[in-house]
Design a protein around this motif. Structure first.
Motif, short mmCIF file in Angstrom:
data_model
loop_
_atom_site.label_atom_id
_atom_site.label_comp_id
_atom_site.label_asym_id
_atom_site.label_seq_id
_atom_site.Cartn_x
_atom_site.Cartn_y
_atom_site.Cartn_z
N SER A 1 0.91 -1.03 0.07
CA SER A 1 -0.14 -0.01 -0.14
C SER A 1 0.78 1.15 0.03
N ARG A 2 1.81 1.10 0.88
CA ARG A 2 2.75 2.50 1.24
C ARG A 2 3.59 2.76 -0.28
N PHE A 3 4.06 1.68 -0.93
CA PHE A 3 4.69 1.84 -2.09
C PHE A 3 3.63 2.52 -3.20
N VAL A 4 2.57 1.58 -3.58
CA VAL A 4 1.60 2.18 -4.52
C VAL A 4 1.11 3.61 -4.42
N GLU A 5 0.94 3.96 -3.23
CA GLU A 5 0.33 5.53 -2.94
C GLU A 5 1.51 6.33 -3.18
N THR A 6 2.70 5.93 -2.71
CA THR A 6 3.67 6.98 -2.97
C THR A 6 4.09 7.23 -4.46
N VAL A 7 4.01 6.03 -5.27
CA VAL A 7 4.21 6.23 -6.75
C VAL A 7 3.14 7.07 -7.20
N ARG A 8 2.00 6.87 -6.77
CA ARG A 8 0.80 7.87 -7.43
C ARG A 8 0.93 9.27 -7.17
N VAL A 9 1.48 9.64 -5.76
CA VAL A 9 1.46 10.87 -5.35
C VAL A 9 2.69 11.49 -6.20
N HIS A 10 3.82 10.74 -6.65
CA HIS A 10 4.99 11.22 -7.36
C HIS A 10 4.18 11.98 -8.51
N GLY A 11 3.49 11.35 -9.15
CA GLY A 11 2.76 12.05 -10.31
C GLY A 11 3.59 11.89 -11.66
N GLY A 12 4.82 11.42 -11.63
CA GLY A 12 5.67 11.29 -12.71
C GLY A 12 5.62 9.37 -13.42
#
Length: 332
Positions: free
Chosen positions: A240-251
């Motif tokens: 969960s933490r990794f997926v959401e971090t990638v989403r928030v990155h935006g790139g």
């Protein structure tokens, strides 16, 4: 009297076909053809399925609870034969496959099993000539698969925080390929700091660590447009933490998480059923592709499930999540 020209040419037999030459050393495949040679590693399997890997050394003996075998009786023979020990035990003799080598090699950290290595090579699209960054190196199991996939014209840059793990991985990779692989570099250090300092540009970044979300920014800066970021994580909280971090990155494109399960089957006549052993959950895999500089992926039109980002959620929150949705979830 039959016409001589009508006689059929006999089918070639296995013995009459030309032998394949050994694999060229410059291929760096870790594979050999032909007779077994001194210095090679072989794999013995007894009648109960027990496995033994060892290096062939002239004049040496292999010992087990079924007696001993002379290495000299193995050297010079073509693999794929059965041999008896001094006490009558039977052993199959083959060179170990990569998938067999990695599950029996010495370990520092836990290894990535073949079912996941195969998924990583396929789903991260590791290709000959690719520049791949790997962190951490563990015991070198995935490194062997990556090196074979990129070939002699690609590069694998491995980063490992712990020196004792790096030492074990170096030994295992060198053993499998028969020498120091020219396409591999191994560096001690934290990827989040070491990768930006290295100036490496990569086609693929593979993260196998406890907190891969800490390396998303460094991976994004190193990846070429269209490159693939892949994480290997063991738990749902890490996922969960990794997926959401990638989403928030935006790139990156929308992260795609999955896992694979492998079940063998028992087949004897009419007794056909699932095997009693199964390789179930080992880890989750997640992939996402790097957008071009300054580009953003399309905004998701499907709204999150009620409560997905409610009061109990404390992780990264997508920047484009409508405020109304947040309030609704908070009230849910």
């Amino acid at each position: 009297m039959p016409d001589a020209t009508s006689e059929q040419t006999p089918e070639p037999t296995h013995e009459s076909l030309p032998e394949l030459a050994d694999v060229a050393p410059e291929a760096w495949s870790g594979v050999h053809r032909g007779v077994l040679r001194e210095g090679e590693w072989i794999r013995l399997v007894d009648s109960k399925g027990r496995k033994h890997n060892f290096e062939l050394v002239a004049g040496k003996r292999f010992f087990s609870n079924r007696g001993h075998l002379e290495h000299d009786d193995l050297i010079g023979r073509e693999e794929g034969f059965t041999i008896r020990s001094s006490m009558g035990g039977e052993y199959l003799v083959f060179r170990p496959l990569l998938s067999e080598f990695v599950v029996s090699m010495p370990r520092g950290a836990a290894v990535i099993y073949p079912k996941d290595s195969a998924q990583i090579v396929a789903m991260a699209d590791i290709f000959p000539g690719a520049v791949v960054v790997e962190a951490g190196v563990g015991s070198g199991a995935l490194t062997c698969s990556l090196l074979r996939a990129v070939g002699p014209y690609g590069t694998v840059h491995s980063f490992e925080r712990r020196e004792e793990f790096a030492d074990v991985a170096r030994q295992n990779v060198t053993q499998f390929f028969g020498g120091a692989h020219p396409s591999w570099s191994l560096q001690l250090g934290d990827l989040a700091e070491a990768l930006p300092a290295s100036g490496i540009r990569a086609d693929r970044v593979i993260l196998d660590m406890l907190a891969p979300w800490e390396c998303v920014d460094a991976a994004a800066d190193a990846l070429t447009a269209g490159g693939i970021l892949l994480a290997y994580v063991a738990t749902t909280t890490q996922l969960s933490r990794f997926v959401e971090t990638v989403r928030v990155h935006g790139g990156f494109t929308e992260p795609q998480p999955w896992e694979s399960l492998v079940r063998d089957w028992h087949v004897e006549g009419l007794a056909v059923r699932p095997g009693h052993k199964m390789i179930g959950h080992t880890a989750f895999l997640v992939t996402a592709r790097r957008m071009a500089p300054g580009e953003k992926p399309p905004r998701k039109t499907r709204r999150p499930a009620p409560g997905a980002y409610g009061v109990d959620y404390t992780g990264p929150r997508p920047a484009d999540l409508p405020e109304a949705s947040v309030e609704e979830h908070l009230d849910a």
